[in-house]
Design an enzyme around this catalytic site. Structure first.
Site, PDB file in Angstrom:
ATOM      1  N   HIS A   1       0.848  -1.196   0.000  1.00  0.00           N
ATOM      2  CA  HIS A   1       0.000   0.000   0.000  1.00  0.00           C
ATOM      3  C   HIS A   1       0.879   1.239   0.000  1.00  0.00           C
ATOM      4  O   HIS A   1       1.273   1.750   1.050  1.00  0.00           O
ATOM      5  CB  HIS A   1      -0.926  -0.035   1.227  1.00  0.00           C
TER       6      HIS A   1
ATOM      7  N   HIS B   1       1.252   4.845  -2.662  1.00  0.00           N
ATOM      8  CA  HIS B   1       0.801   5.552  -3.872  1.00  0.00           C
ATOM      9  C   HIS B   1       2.021   6.204  -4.502  1.00  0.00           C
ATOM     10  O   HIS B   1       2.713   6.974  -3.814  1.00  0.00           O
ATOM     11  CB  HIS B   1      -0.224   6.628  -3.511  1.00  0.00           C
TER      12      HIS B   1
ATOM     13  N   HIS C   1      -9.484   0.790  -1.018  1.00  0.00           N
ATOM     14  CA  HIS C   1      -9.417   1.496   0.259  1.00  0.00           C
ATOM     15  C   HIS C   1     -10.822   1.440   0.874  1.00  0.00           C
ATOM     16  O   HIS C   1     -11.817   1.719   0.191  1.00  0.00           O
ATOM     17  CB  HIS C   1      -9.063   2.967   0.055  1.00  0.00           C
TER      18      HIS C   1
ATOM     19  N   GLU D   1     -10.920   3.590   6.181  1.00  0.00           N
ATOM     20  CA  GLU D   1      -9.852   4.506   6.613  1.00  0.00           C
ATOM     21  C   GLU D   1     -10.545   5.638   7.372  1.00  0.00           C
ATOM     22  O   GLU D   1     -10.464   5.713   8.588  1.00  0.00           O
ATOM     23  CB  GLU D   1      -9.083   5.039   5.393  1.00  0.00           C
TER      24      GLU D   1
ATOM     25  N   ASP E   1       1.850   4.115   2.564  1.00  0.00           N
ATOM     26  CA  ASP E   1       0.775   4.932   1.974  1.00  0.00           C
ATOM     27  C   ASP E   1       1.329   6.072   1.115  1.00  0.00           C
ATOM     28  O   ASP E   1       1.411   5.940  -0.098  1.00  0.00           O
ATOM     29  CB  ASP E   1      -0.164   5.451   3.076  1.00  0.00           C
ATOM     30  N   ASP E   2       1.675   7.198   1.727  1.00  0.00           N
ATOM     31  CA  ASP E   2       2.218   8.353   0.995  1.00  0.00           C
ATOM     32  C   ASP E   2       3.448   8.831   1.750  1.00  0.00           C
ATOM     33  O   ASP E   2       3.408   9.857   2.457  1.00  0.00           O
ATOM     34  CB  ASP E   2       1.147   9.453   0.907  1.00  0.00           C
TER      35      ASP E   2
HETATM   36  N1  HPA Z   1      -6.516   7.467   1.080  1.00  0.00           N
HETATM   37  C1  HPA Z   1      -7.279   7.631   0.003  1.00  0.00           C
HETATM   38  N2  HPA Z   1      -6.800   8.046  -1.159  1.00  0.00           N
HETATM   39  C2  HPA Z   1      -5.499   8.287  -1.255  1.00  0.00           C
HETATM   40  C3  HPA Z   1      -4.664   8.129  -0.175  1.00  0.00           C
HETATM   41  C4  HPA Z   1      -5.199   7.688   1.054  1.00  0.00           C
HETATM   42  O1  HPA Z   1      -4.519   7.538   2.097  1.00  0.00           O
HETATM   43  N3  HPA Z   1      -3.414   8.449  -0.616  1.00  0.00           N
HETATM   44  C5  HPA Z   1      -3.514   8.766  -1.913  1.00  0.00           C
HETATM   45  N4  HPA Z   1      -4.773   8.678  -2.313  1.00  0.00           N
HETATM   46 ZN    ZN Z   2      -3.739   4.797   0.430  1.00  0.00          ZN
END
Ligand code: HPA
Ligand code: ZN
Length: 332
Positions: free
Chosen positions: A14, A16, A194, A197, A275-276
């Site tokens: 996971h 991006h 996703h 969250e 994630d990012d």
């Molecule tokens: N959640 C949803 N969309 C996203 C995320 C995330 O953490 N990061 C990049 N797009």
């Molecule tokens: Zn994500």
């Protein structure tokens, strides 16, 4: 990278690719492409990396994609991620990309996927890790766009192995994407989404039942629904958990309150992911080390997390077995 917690061989499931854009690279690409960023310099941009929720982060995340214009921009972005991930113990990465974010600003699909594929196809020789792409549909856009995108991915099926669902979650349940996911399944693509969250546990159920997903990205709010927890444990559905992201986007108040350990104790197949990472304070091992310190995870728990990552990956069984054997050989 923190030295006191050893970095184990792990699969990252996971992350991006747009979320790996470090401020320095954003400015370098802006200069190369003659793009003016709203932020005066590195320090000002870094100060903007403070978020109140998922939408406030996505505003900056989409804004900075403006610097990605040519195939080599995407290649450079991927190369930077692959090098850093490899240094943090990542042996295999399944990486999200948001083509609609680029199509929407006039950057053709070929630019995005050829650029990324250039780096991904040589990741093994250059960085010692395998890497594949998962094309994410933007859930806050018309599902018809997602349906149209699926057949256009066919030229890249050697690197694009699945589809996902991301972007603003609350108010955008998974069900309208059922047809896009059915088309993806018909094309032999894996399916993830996703869910849970910021959104409610019902979105996790919807993704499982209506989209046929094989694993859930985040899924932390599943813990609010005991019947769902029982189902996730029973079916051993993989959950790609992202601790530093959850704190940065205020889904969790403090890392010390993070539900990761409770998820493991409930028998859920949780994994740790970044994630990012350029936005949330760290790459894969940074996440593992931070959550280990905050929750006091044991060596056994860290080994289970790494095992889960390979078992939950879309690698063929023999490849999973090879990685699990390497992990076992570390004595972890
Ligand atoms: N959640 C949803 N969309 C996203 C995320 C995330 O953490 N990061 C990049 N797009
Ligand atoms: Zn994500």
């Amino acid at each position: 990278m923190p030295a006191d917690v050893p970095a184990l061989p792990t699969a990252e499931l996971h992350v991006h690719i747009e979320g790996t854009l470090e401020p320095e690279l954003a400015f370098r690409l802006a200069e190369r492409n003659g793009v003016r960023l709203r932020h005066a310099g590195l320090e000002e941009l870094r100060r903007a990396y403070s978020f109140s929720d998922l939408p406030s982060f996505l505003d900056l995340y989409y804004e900075l994609t403006a610097v990605l214009l040519q195939p080599r921009d995407f290649t450079d972005l991927a190369e930077a991620y692959l090098a850093t991930a490899a240094a943090q113990g990542v042996r295999h990465a399944e990486v999200f990309v948001d083509p609609q974010a680029h199509l929407g600003r006039g950057v053709p699909l070929e630019v995005v996927l050829d650029g990324l594929a250039e780096a991904f196809r040589t990741a093994e020789e250059r960085h010692g890790l395998s890497a594949r792409l998962i094309v994410s549909f933007l859930r806050d856009r018309d599902p018809a766009e997602a349906e149209a995108l699926v057949p256009r991915l066919r030229p890249w099926h050697d690197v694009v192995i699945g589809v996902g669902l991301d972007s603003a979650e609350v108010g955008f349940p998974p069900e309208p994407f059922a047809r896009a996911y059915a088309l993806a399944a018909d094309d032999g693509l894996h399916r993830v989404a996703h869910a849970g969250e910021e959104g409610p546990p019902e979105y996790v159920v919807g993704a499982l039942d209506r989209l046929g997903v094989e694993r859930i990205d985040h899924g932390i709010r599943s813990l609010e629904a005991p019947a769902l927890v029982a189902r996730l444990a029973e079916e051993q559905i993989g959950l790609t958990v992202c601790p530093l992201s959850n704190v940065a986007l205020r889904c969790v108040d403090d890392l010390a309150d993070h539900p990761l350990r409770r998820m493991l104790q409930a028998g859920l197949r949780a994994t740790v992911n970044s994630d990012d990472p350029a936005y949330f304070g760290g790459y894969l091992h940074d996440n593992t080390a931070a959550v280990t310190r905050a929750l006091g995870l044991t060596a056994d728990e860290r080994r289970v997390l790494a095992e889960n990552s390979f078992r939950t990956s879309f690698l063929p069984e023999p490849e999973q077995a090879r990685h699990l054997a390497e992990l076992a050989a570390t004595g972890a």
